[in-house]
Design a protein around this motif. Structure first.
Motif, PDB file in Angstrom:
ATOM      1  N   HIS A 158       0.742  -1.315   0.094  1.00 53.69           N
ATOM      2  CA  HIS A 158       0.017  -0.115  -0.038  1.00 53.69           C
ATOM      3  C   HIS A 158       1.093   1.337   0.102  1.00 53.69           C
ATOM      4  O   HIS A 158       0.876   2.004  -0.809  1.00 53.69           O
ATOM      5  CB  HIS A 158      -0.906   0.198   1.170  1.00 53.69           C
ATOM      6  CG  HIS A 158      -1.626   1.172   1.345  1.00 53.69           C
ATOM      7  ND1 HIS A 158      -3.147   0.938   1.177  1.00 53.69           N
ATOM      8  CD2 HIS A 158      -1.520   2.334   1.631  1.00 53.69           C
ATOM      9  CE1 HIS A 158      -3.754   2.433   1.445  1.00 53.69           C
ATOM     10  NE2 HIS A 158      -2.775   3.124   1.625  1.00 53.69           N
ATOM     11  N   HIS A 165       2.003   4.301  -2.958  1.00 57.52           N
ATOM     12  CA  HIS A 165       1.529   5.801  -2.942  1.00 57.52           C
ATOM     13  C   HIS A 165       2.740   6.817  -3.717  1.00 57.52           C
ATOM     14  O   HIS A 165       2.189   8.002  -3.669  1.00 57.52           O
ATOM     15  CB  HIS A 165       1.416   6.275  -1.535  1.00 57.52           C
ATOM     16  CG  HIS A 165       0.262   6.133  -0.777  1.00 57.52           C
ATOM     17  ND1 HIS A 165      -0.974   6.639  -1.171  1.00 57.52           N
ATOM     18  CD2 HIS A 165      -0.103   5.710   0.364  1.00 57.52           C
ATOM     19  CE1 HIS A 165      -2.065   6.544  -0.544  1.00 57.52           C
ATOM     20  NE2 HIS A 165      -1.446   5.893   0.198  1.00 57.52           N
ATOM     21  N   GLU A 169      -6.330   6.538  -1.527  1.00 58.51           N
ATOM     22  CA  GLU A 169      -6.400   5.526  -0.756  1.00 58.51           C
ATOM     23  C   GLU A 169      -7.142   4.336  -1.286  1.00 58.51           C
ATOM     24  O   GLU A 169      -6.485   3.048  -1.047  1.00 58.51           O
ATOM     25  CB  GLU A 169      -7.294   5.975   0.415  1.00 58.51           C
ATOM     26  CG  GLU A 169      -6.431   7.087   1.128  1.00 58.51           C
ATOM     27  CD  GLU A 169      -4.903   6.806   1.612  1.00 58.51           C
ATOM     28  OE1 GLU A 169      -4.342   5.646   1.476  1.00 58.51           O
ATOM     29  OE2 GLU A 169      -4.211   7.710   1.882  1.00 58.51           O
TER      30      GLU A 169
HETATM   31 ZN   LIG Z   1      -2.317   5.332   2.144  1.00 61.16          ZN
END
Ligand SMILES: [Zn+2]
Length: 393
Positions: free
Chosen positions: A258, A262, A279
């Protein structure tokens, strides 16, 4: 942006001189900068200003009161302007220990314009620390001599990073891309090497898929040992502070995947529903990695866990966090967004889906409207209409 930082690691304190430059092309006549209220402003220099005001203001995004510096210039100003804030402070326990001072994306140590903490800035960062210490940032030092470091780069304003410790231990990937795990204080353990290998596998997967038009050539994983959270930095780095971070556990693989993603998913506004572009995309990217390594059961479990929370939730488009209890944000922006992306994936097929994500990443898409455009270009108008309906439901 010019940042001059003097560190006193023995006491966890620092002094910072932050120079904000507004180019001549920007004719704004009032500049407001917010500064952490724990770091008293010692000096404000604002050549050419008509008026200056220092006040306290509640900043809802941080749920905290901040010092606000407001400087007013004559209207129709066509000159570049410079504002220098000198402030000092001591980091609290969440960002400093006996071994390290962590000035980074979650330390709230840099002033910023309201609602623009993540604006992309070109910066130089000059750091001074006692000779026994080492300083690290997201880029290698341009210059370094006893007690002084100079870094420069381009990143989100509040993500400018300096870590200081007496000793850093590191392990570096043997083949390209260049991946480094940097640990402050304590010696490296087996889990840190495993972390390097897992990061290399994740970055390899992303470079072939979502990042194939804008791939990662260099990446740093910082382990400051401060025990708080994990977050991705736009400048090809991530900070992981969880103790015992072991990628033998799926939970940690997902966090790592994750945060690395980003690097591409950070351009949507963090202040409104467009945060799903950050997100939900990062969450779904991490699930795609599980699938790619053949952990189908893990994918299904993790997907179901998130999908379960999305029943009877408001639409993503126009979602206003202030109108709901706190937990709704995660359910809509992270989880419902993930469900929508999975549905889009199923609708267009893997090949088109990756093409779509790669284009979205390379163009640094920052609004849902622009993403819908990419969808239309890649998958046709019917899919765009379908997606718009999914986001409105
Ligand atoms: Zn995040």
């Amino acid at each position: 942006m010019r940042v001059q930082l003097q560190l006193a690691p023995a006491t966890g304190s620092f002094t910072c001189r932050y120079t904000f430059t507004l180019p001549a092309s920007d004719t704004t006549s009032t500049i407001q900068l917010n500064l952490n209220r724990h770091f008293p402003l010692q000096r404000l220099s604002s050549p050419g200003a008509l008026r200056r005001r220092i006040s306290r203001t509640y900043y809802s995004f941080f749920a905290d009161t901040m010092q606000r510096v407001e400087v007013q210039y004559a209207p129709h100003n066509h000159k570049a302007r410079q504002l220098t804030l000198t402030y000092a402070g001591t980091l609290d326990k969440s960002t400093s220990t006996a071994q390290v001072m962590e000035l980074s994306g979650h330390s709230n140590w840099v002033p910023f314009r309201s609602n623009q903490e993540y604006e992309i800035v070109k910066y130089t960062l000059a750091v001074r620390a006692p000779a026994a210490y080492q300083v690290r940032s997201t880029t290698p030092a341009l210059r370094q001599r006893r007690g002084r470091w100079l870094f420069s780069g381009r990143t989100s304003n509040i993500e400018i990073t300096a870590l200081v410790a007496k000793q850093f231990h590191q392990v570096v990937s043997a083949t390209a891309p260049l991946i480094t795990v940097v640990k402050a204080g304590a010696a490296l353990v087996r889990q840190d090497t495993a972390l390097l290998h897992q990061a290399a596998a994740i970055i390899g997967f992303y470079n072939r898929t979502i990042g194939r038009q804008d791939s990662i050539a260099r990446f740093t994983i910082f382990l400051p040992g401060t025990n708080r959270d994990a977050f991705g930095l736009l400048d090809n780095a991530t900070v992981i502070t969880y103790p015992g971070f072991d990628v033998a556990e799926r939970e940690y693989v997902l966090i790592l995947a994750h945060e690395i993603s980003h690097k591409w998913w950070s351009y949507g506004s963090f202040h409104d529903y467009n945060d799903w572009l950050n997100e939900a995309f990062a969450t779904y990217s991490s699930l795609l990695y599980l699938q790619a390594i053949g952990d189908t059961a893990g994918y299904q479990q993790e997907y179901a866990k998130r999908a379960q929370t999305t029943a009877n939730t408001p639409a993503i488009l126009g979602f206003d966090r202030d109108k709901y209890e706190r937990s709704m944000y995660r359910r809509v922006v992270y989880n419902k967004g993930t469900v929508v992306l999975a549905a889009l994936h199923a609708r267009v097929g893997t090949e088109k889906f990756y093409a779509l994500l790669a284009t979205t990443a390379a163009r640094k898409i920052s609004t849902t409207a622009a993403f819908l455009e990419v969808v239309e270009q890649t998958a046709g108008p019917a899919t765009r209409t379908w997606l718009q309906a999914e986001l409105t439901r």
